[in-house]
Every structure is written in structure tokens, then in C-alpha cells.
Write a protein that holds these residues in place. Structure first.
Motif, short mmCIF file in Angstrom:
data_model
loop_
_atom_site.label_atom_id
_atom_site.label_comp_id
_atom_site.label_asym_id
_atom_site.label_seq_id
_atom_site.Cartn_x
_atom_site.Cartn_y
_atom_site.Cartn_z
N THR A 183 1.86 13.01 -9.17
CA THR A 183 2.87 12.28 -9.93
C THR A 183 2.15 11.28 -10.81
O THR A 183 1.37 10.48 -10.30
CB THR A 183 3.82 11.51 -8.97
N GLY A 223 0.81 -1.22 0.00
CA GLY A 223 0.00 0.00 0.00
C GLY A 223 0.84 1.26 0.00
O GLY A 223 0.31 2.37 -0.09
N SER A 224 2.16 1.12 0.09
CA SER A 224 3.00 2.33 0.19
C SER A 224 3.01 3.13 -1.11
O SER A 224 3.33 4.31 -1.11
CB SER A 224 4.42 1.96 0.60
N LYS A 261 -4.73 15.62 -7.73
CA LYS A 261 -3.92 15.46 -6.52
C LYS A 261 -3.38 16.80 -6.00
O LYS A 261 -2.93 16.89 -4.87
CB LYS A 261 -2.75 14.51 -6.78
N TRP A 306 5.65 16.70 -3.51
CA TRP A 306 4.73 17.84 -3.58
C TRP A 306 5.43 19.09 -4.08
O TRP A 306 4.82 20.12 -4.27
CB TRP A 306 4.18 18.15 -2.18
N ALA A 338 0.57 4.24 -2.44
CA ALA A 338 -0.45 5.28 -2.28
C ALA A 338 0.18 6.64 -2.01
O ALA A 338 -0.33 7.66 -2.46
CB ALA A 338 -1.38 4.91 -1.14
N TYR A 339 1.31 6.64 -1.30
CA TYR A 339 1.92 7.94 -0.96
C TYR A 339 2.49 8.64 -2.17
O TYR A 339 2.47 9.85 -2.25
CB TYR A 339 2.98 7.75 0.12
N VAL A 340 3.01 7.86 -3.11
CA VAL A 340 3.52 8.49 -4.33
C VAL A 340 2.34 8.96 -5.17
O VAL A 340 2.33 10.10 -5.65
CB VAL A 340 4.35 7.47 -5.14
N LEU A 341 1.34 8.10 -5.32
CA LEU A 341 0.25 8.41 -6.24
C LEU A 341 -0.76 9.38 -5.64
O LEU A 341 -1.66 9.83 -6.34
CB LEU A 341 -0.44 7.12 -6.68
N SER A 342 -0.64 9.71 -4.35
CA SER A 342 -1.54 10.73 -3.81
C SER A 342 -0.90 12.11 -3.94
O SER A 342 -1.45 13.10 -3.49
CB SER A 342 -1.90 10.43 -2.35
N THR A 343 0.30 12.14 -4.56
CA THR A 343 0.88 13.43 -4.93
C THR A 343 0.71 13.59 -6.44
O THR A 343 0.40 12.61 -7.12
CB THR A 343 2.39 13.47 -4.60
N ALA A 366 1.11 1.76 5.01
CA ALA A 366 2.42 1.13 4.80
C ALA A 366 3.29 2.18 4.14
O ALA A 366 2.85 2.86 3.22
CB ALA A 366 2.30 -0.09 3.91
N LEU A 408 -5.13 0.74 -3.56
CA LEU A 408 -4.32 1.56 -2.65
C LEU A 408 -5.21 2.38 -1.72
O LEU A 408 -6.21 2.89 -2.12
CB LEU A 408 -3.43 2.50 -3.45
#
Lengths: 512, 303
Positions: free
Chosen positions: A349, A339-340, B75, B104, A342-347, B86, A512
Motif C-alpha cells: 500500500t 507503530g501500528s 512488499k 494483501w 507498520a502493518y499497513v505499510l508492510s503491505t 502495536a 516503524l
């Protein structure tokens, strides 16, 4: 086109594994090069090869000697009746002349002796006999021959007559041979009165023994030049010297060969059988298969086998494949599974940017890995004394080939990683296939041409058709063949799998 | 324009799994709760809003942009806490936060630092080895640090102890005060009750009802429980024209429901009776949804 922070993340997450595996694999190649270079891995091969060549040469000598012997024997058998007849006539003429000379009533002893010879000769040979007697007595009359010199004197005359009877053109060599043979016959005849078959054989044999070595040095046939070139020598002398064939040794070899041959022939063996028996070399004396295998073993290049087929195609790929399986999974599927991602794709990018960045990371890490491994291998060649018989160009090509194979395998792992959302599936498919290819290559090695036939299991060659690593043809690279086609196929496999991976990841649903 | 708008969104996974015909919108500055049992479709809905999965039918707009095809652009407005926390494989929480800042293109980390203080978190630990609560706090910081105008929070309070939950809800209140639009899912009614402007109940992939919290906090009709001292008072009160929900003879107790406007009349009536106590039965989201849910079940049985 790639995301810098993501590349950094990938580097931090996979850098240590990359470094460790690169160093270990480079260490492996460096060590192999040093060991092979310094310990002369080809020593065994060379000594084996030498033994075969020596044995082959001996057999050659014997065969040549037998051929020469047979020719000589022919000449001996031809010359012998003539020599015997002329010698007898000579002896008879001189005896008659000496006898008639003492008779005061004979005015011309020479003419009378010639007449006597003429009379005694069988019908049809009278003229010839008289001519010989004339020739002999003319010479005899003109000088005083001492008792001890009589045989030598007669021989000279007889040989002259024999030579003059031969109508064909003769060169010096043949002439000398006939002279020498005739002399041998006459000497023996003088002693024994009559010569049997074995006497003639001995004369022929001794003649060959006396001229063989010199002839060997002088002979300059095309065939011989070719053989010399193949073994890397300029003159026969150089070659004989290299393999330790002195004149004595050559003579001993042919003498034993001829004696053996003659005794076989005298014991009712045919010429062919006897010759074959005598000229059996080490190779031909073994069962055909074993002989071939041993010969192949002698020709085997251990450096090519170990560095090419074993390191670059198997051992040197193992750890990089492990790295690729792990990393390709970590780069995408692992992050989707945990699920990590998600952090890239919630920016802001793009997905495409993410997957492209990960591809660039995987490929560039593999390129750098093999640049270092190949570089260490090449550096190690500076540190060794011996000749590895692999050039810098060879190392470059091998390294590029291994890299192409890794890019294809990386592509398969990458595609699996982009395709599946679960790590275990991505690893199972990507890793399973990669390992299958590697293990196939190991099994295939036992059936490949790289392995000497004695150790080869032909059926195992099947596995070379089940591995994409087979497109990386190390033998073609090392022995000089076309290998670019295979490498292009590997790069094509890479291009297709990476492109598919990118397309699939761009479109699929992500949990994600 | 609504900040988030779902148009007849369906994601059908087959076997009645997925979400079906979701159609609602969330206005700017609104806190929208999303509640339902596990497996009801909360996360599936959120993943579609985030553009991670593509609806089988219908569409989602985020400030007029399509949530799936313009996922990258949307986004710029969204801060997200995923349902399952995670982190990337980085050595410290700091490294994670600064990596997120790079994504960002965020230069000023003062807000992130402020959040770190409020949540009392030590970011020098390896994020993968953090306790669940620590992870959750780190995720909160990552979601809020960009000061995004829309927050999408998938069960953000799981793993937080009660005190930290309070802190977290305070933070959300502050964000709300700044005018943020917040979409928050949970399976705890109480926390949504306090925070949200509206709460949607989802069950088996379908929205059963969307409650307006103002109506639940200040309902038109209220329930009171009244106990009388003597049987006489009890009997006399029963004869009055009130809506009785329940009557307990043995305890001289009634529960009534009255319109807020009639409260004065009730007090006058009660002053004529001797009562032991009176208390209001507070209306709650849970009660509200229980009613709605029962209606829904009956409706389903009628079908």
C-alpha cells in the motif's frame, strides 16, 4: 485512489467519537433554534424598541407643536393690534350711529357717524377709519341686530375687514386659521378689554391644541412618509394606532409640552433651551453613550447573535474541533507513534495512498457532520412558531462557512499529524493552534460588532485578528455582505495544509 | 541474484548514532541472523530494508528493487514483524487479521488459521488489550499469513515464553524448508545459533563480523578438556606436541585445541595415559563473537 481497508479501519476507530460529537452538536443547534423560536427571544428587544420609538414620537409631537405654536403666536401678535383697532372702531361706529339715530335733527345718522369717526381718528388714519365705519354701518343699517348677538355680529365684520387687509394669497387652511385666531382674540378682548402677553400665548396654544391631531393625520411630507416606511406602516393613523396614540393622548402630550415650554420661556429661558428641555426624548435625555448603546441594544438581533456568532462560530465548533484534533492525530501521528502504521505499510500500500485515504476520511467525516448539524438546525425551524429571521439560505451559508472553518482547522491538525512522529507533538501543535483559534474567537466576540456596545470591550477585538475563524464572517452572511472571500481563504488554508501534509508524509522517515 | 543486498548503506543520525557502511547480501533461502546489543542499529537497518527510512548514503535492493523508492512493490515479497508491536484500533484480533488480508488482497486464510492453531491463540480478544506474548503471536500470524517469500523479523521472540519460542522457531524451520529467505534480528545468541545459516554482529552501527554457522557448529579445530588420574600421566601428556590452551597443575587438567583431522592421533595418545574424563568444550556463537569483539576492540585501541 484510496485504500478501502484503511478507510474501514479509520471508520471503526473514529466512528463512535464522530457519531457522538455529531449528535451532541446537532442537539445543541436544534435546542437553540427551538428555544429562540418559541420563547420569542426578540420580545425584550421589541419592547425596548417600542419604548424608544414611543418616546421618540412624543418628543416629535412636542417639537412640532412648539413650532406650530410659535408660528401661531406670531400671527396672534400680528392680528391682535389690528383686531383691537378695528373692533374698537366698529364698536365706536355703532355707538355713534345709535346715538345720532335718536337725534331727530340729524337727517343722515350714518353719514354723521362716519363723519364723527373721521374726526376722532388720529391724523393719517382718518380715511381708513371712515372706510371701516362706512362698511360697518352699511351692514348694521341693513339688519336688526339683537342685543345678545351684537358681539358675534361685530366679530364677523371685524374678521372680514382683517381678511380683506391681508394682501397675500391665502389658501383655505390659512384663512380658516386666521378666522379662528381672530375670533379667539376678539372673544377674549370683549371680556377683558385689554390683552396681555400671556393671553396671546394662551390663544396661540389653544389654537394649536385644537388643530394638531388633525394636521398630523393630514400631513403628507416626504419626511413623514420615509419615517412611516422605516417603521413599517402605511399611514400615520396606522402608526399612531399601533403605538397607542389616541387623539386624547396626542393632545395631552402636546398640551403638557406646550404648557411646559411657555412657562420656561416666561421664566427667562431662551426659545432654544426651552424647546430642547421639553422635547428631550428617552434617548436624548440619557448620556450620549448610554443612549447609543441602548438604541443599539434595541436594534440587536438576538437570533443572529446566538445562532450566528455564538453557535456557528464558537459553541458549534468546539466539539467538532475536539473531534478533529483527536481524529487527525489518530489517523497518522498516533499510528506512527504506536507503530501500528507498520502493518499497513508492510503491505503493498503506497504511503501516498495511506495519507490520502486518511485525508479523505477526515474531510468527508467533517462534511457529513456539518450536513447533519445544519440539517437538524433547518428541521428545527419547522417545529417553531416564531420567526427566527434566518432563512434556509442563511442556515446553508452558515453551515458551509462553519464547514470551511473546520476544513482549515482540520488541515492544520492533519499537517501536524503528518509532520510529527510523536502523538504529543502533533496534538500539541495541531490541537494547540486549533484551540488558540477557538479561544481567540471567544475573546474576540467581546470586542466584535456582534456584541452591543454597552457590553463590548473594544480592545478584545484584537483577538479577531489572531484567529483564522474570523475569515468565517457570520455577520456578513446574516446581514447581507460579502463573505465568500473569507470562506475561500479558509478553503485555501485547507488546500495548502492538506497538500503539505501529503507531501511531507510521503517523504519523511518513519520509525516503524 | 541475492534476495536482499545492502550496498554501503549509511544512515547517519549524527553523534556517532546510526548505521555505517553496511554491506552484505542475503541469498534466497538463507536464514540470516542479526545480533547486537540494544541501540547497536538493528532496527535502523531493518527500517531501511522496509523502506520506512531513507539511507543517507548507499542503497538497498530487494530482489533488484530499491527498498526505498520501490517500497510498495517490494512488499509483495515481504512479511514483517516490527520491533514494537502495536495494532490498529480494531475490536478483535480477527478483525485485525481480516483487515490485513484485505490489504494483501488475500482471499485464502487457511494458512493463517493453521498458524492460529499452532500458536494456540484466541483472536476474539481486543488486540490492544492482549498480553505481550499474545500480541507477539498475533504479529507472527500477520507477518506469515501472506506466505511472503522474504520474512523480516525484528526481535520476534521477545515476550514469548520458552515453550512458545520453541513453537515459533519450529514454524521458522518449516518456513525455511519451504525455501523462504529470513532476516531475523535478536539479542539472544542461542536461538540464532540453532536457526541461522549466517549471523551478523553489529555494534555501534557497524558490522563487526558475519559468522557462518556451519563453521561454528562443526569447527576445524576443537577444544577438549582432559583430566588425568595421576600426576605422571599428566606430566607425560604435557610433553606431547599439542596446542595447550590452559593447564591446571593442581587438578592434573589440560585444555587442548586440535584439528579435527588429528582426532585419531589424540585418541591413540590418550589410550597410553590413564584419564579421569574427557569432554569437548563446545564452540558457540557467543564465544566466536566474543573473540571477534575483543579483536575489534584491540583494533580500535590500535587506531
Amino acid at each position: 485512489m484510496i485504500s478501502k481497508p484503511l478507510f474501514k479501519q479509520s471508520l471503526k476507530a473514529n466512528g463512535y467519537a464522530w457519531l457522538l460529537i455529531t449528535l451532541l452538536t446537532a442537539f445543541m443547534l436544534g435546542t437553540i433554534v427551538m428555544v429562540l423560536g418559541n420563547l420569542q427571544a426578540n420580545e425584550i428587544r421589541d419592547s425596548l424598541k417600542e419604548t424608544f420609538i414611543e418616546s421618540e414620537l412624543e418628543s416629535n409631537f412636542k417639537s412640532g407643536a412648539i413650532d406650530g405654536y410659535l408660528e401661531t403666536l406670531g400671527t396672534v401678535e400680528e392680528v391682535y393690534p389690528q383686531a383691537k383697532q378695528v373692533y374698537n372702531l366698529t364698536t365706536g361706529s355703532i355707538k355713534a350711529y345709535d346715538l345720532l339715530k335718536m337725534n331727530p335733527y340729524v337727517p343722515d345718522a350714518k353719514a354723521a357717524a362716519i363723519q364723527a369717526i373721521y374726526n376722532e381718528a388720529p391724523e393719517g388714519q382718518k380715511e381708513q377709519a371712515a372706510a371701516i365705519a362706512d362698511y360697518v354701518l352699511t351692514a348694521y343699517e341693513s339688519q336688526t341686530v339683537e342685543e345678545g348677538q351684537m358681539h358675534e355680529f361685530k366679530c364677523e365684520l371685524v374678521i372680514d375687514i382683517i381678511l380683506s387687509n391681508i394682501e397675500e394669497e391665502m389658501n383655505e387652511e390659512v384663512r380658516a386659521a386666521i378666522v379662528s385666531i381672530s375670533k379667539s382674540i376678539l372673544d377674549l378682548y370683549e371680556e377683558k378689554d385689554d390683552l396681555g402677553k400671556e393671553d396671546l400665548q394662551t390663544i396661540a396654544r389653544l389654537f394649536i391644541e385644537s388643530v394638531f391631531y388633525q394636521n398630523l393625520l393630514n400631513e403628507e411630507s416626504e419626511e413623514q412618509k420615509e419615517m412611516l416606511a422605516e417603521l413599517g406602516f402605511e399611514t400615520m393613523e396606522e402608526m399612531l394606532d399601533n403605538y397607542g396614540f389616541t387623539e386624547l393622548k396626542v393632545n395631552t402630550v402636546i398640551q403638557s409640552g406646550l404648557l411646559q415650554y411657555i412657562s420656561y420661556v416666561n421664566n427667562d429661558m431662551t426659545h432654544k433651551e426651552a424647546k430642547a428641555e421639553v422635547t428631550d426624548s428617552l434617548l436624548s435625555s440619557m448620556p450620549e453613550k448610554v443612549g447609543e448603546s441602548l438604541q443599539e441594544l434595541g436594534e440587536l438581533n438576538i437570533n443572529h447573535l446566538v445562532i450566528g456568532s455564538i453557535f456557528y462560530k464558537i459553541a458549534g465548533l468546539l466539539l467538532p474541533i475536539v473531534y478533529t484534533i483527536m481524529t487527525a492525530n489518530n489517523l497518522i501521528a498516533g499510528q506512527v507513534d504506536s507503530g501500528s502504521m507498520a502493518y499497513v505499510l508492510s503491505t503493498p500500500t503506497k504511503r501516498r495512498k495511506v495519507v490520502l485515504t486518511q485525508m479523505v476520511f477526515l474531510i468527508s467525516s467533517l462534511i457529513l457532520m456539518f450536513v447533519i448539524i445544519g440539517g437538524v438546525g433547518m428541521l428545527a425551524t419547522f417545529l417553531v412558531e416564531g420567526d427566527l429571521s434566518i432563512s434556509f439560505g442563511g442556515f446553508l451559508k452558515l453551515t458551509f462557512g462553519a464547514l470551511a472553518a473546520m476544513i482549515a482547522i482540520g488541515g492544520i491538525c492533519f499537517l501536524a499529524s503528518a509532520w510529527f512522529n510523536r502523538s504529543k507533538h502533533a496534538m500539541g501543535v495541531g490541537g494547540g493552534l486549533s484551540m488558540f483559534f477557538l479561544v481567540s474567537t471567544i475573546l474576540g466576540l467581546f470586542g466584535s460588532d456582534s456584541i452591543p456596545e454597552a457590553l463590548r470591550i473594544d480592545a478584545m477585538n484584537f483577538f479577531n485578528y489572531t484567529s483564522i475563524i474570523s475569515f468565517f464572517d457570520v455577520n456578513a452572511i446574516l446581514e447581507g455582505g460579502s463573505f465568500l472571500g473569507g470562506l475561500l481563504i479558509l478553503l485555501l488554508i485547507g488546500a495548502v495544509t492538506y497538500a503539505l501534509g501529503i507531501l511531507i508524509f510521503d517523504k519523511k522517515d518513519l520509525p516503524l | 541474484m541475492a534476495d536482499i543486498r545492502l550496498n554501503e548503506v549509511t544512515k547517519d543520525y549524527g553523534h556517532e548514532r546510526g548505521v555505517f557502511n553496511l554491506d552484505f547480501e542475503i541469498k534466497k533461502g538463507e536464514i540470516f541472523g542479526f545480533v547486537g546489543p540494544n541501540g547497536a542499529g538493528k532496527t535502523t537497518t531493518i527500517r531501511q530494508i522496509m523502506g520506512f527510512i531513507k539511507p543517507s548514503a548507499g542503497s538497498i535492493e530487494i530482489r533488484g528493487l530499491d527498498a526505498y523508492s520501490d517500497a510498495t512493490e517490494t512488499k509483495n515479497y515481504i512479511g514483517y514483524i516490527p520491533g514494537e508491536i502495536a495494532f490498529p484500533d480494531l475490536s478483535t484480533g480477527h478483525a485485525f487479521i481480516s483487515s490485513q488480508a484485505e490489504f494483501w488482497k488475500l482471499k485464502d486464510l487457511s494458512f493463517a488459521d493453521e498458524l492460529v492453531k499452532i500458536l494456540q491463540i484466541d483472536l476474539s480478544a481486543n488486540p490492544r488489550k492482549m498480553s505481550k506474548g499474545m500480541k507477539q503471536k498475533t504479529a507472527v500470524i500477520a507477518a506469515l499469513m501472506n506466505d511472503s517469500e522474504i520474512l523480516i523479523l525484528d526481535e520476534p521472540t521477545t515476550g514469548l515464553d520458552p515453550l512458545m519460542r520453541k513453537h515459533f522457531l519450529d514454524i521458522l524451520e518449516r518456513e525455511k524448508a519451504k525455501g523462504k529467505t529470513i532476516f531475523i534480528s535478536s539479542n539472544i545468541f542461542q536461538e540464532l545459533e540453532e536457526l541461522c545459516d549466517r549471523v551478523a554482529l553489529i555494534k555501534d552501527g557497524r558490522i563487526i563480523d558475519i559468522a557462518v554457522m556451519e563453521d561454528i557448529r562443526n569447527p576445524k579445530k576443537r577444544e577438549y578438556k582432559i583430566e588425568f588420574l595421576e600426576k605422571d600421566d599428566f606430566e607425560s601428556f604435557r610433553k606431547l606436541p599439542y596446542e595447550f590452551i590452559r593447564i591446571k597443575d593442581d587438578q592434573n587438567q589440560v585444555i587442548i585445541k586440535i584439528d579435527v583431522n588429528n582426532t585419531g592421533k589424540l585418541i591413540r595418545d590418550l589410550s597410553e595415559h590413564r584419564i579421569k574424563f574427557i569432554s569437548e568444550n563446545k564452540y558457540s556463537l557467543e564465544k566466536y563473537f566474543k573473540e571477534k569483539f575483543d579483536q575489534f576492540e584491540e583494533g580500535a585501541e590500535d587506531d
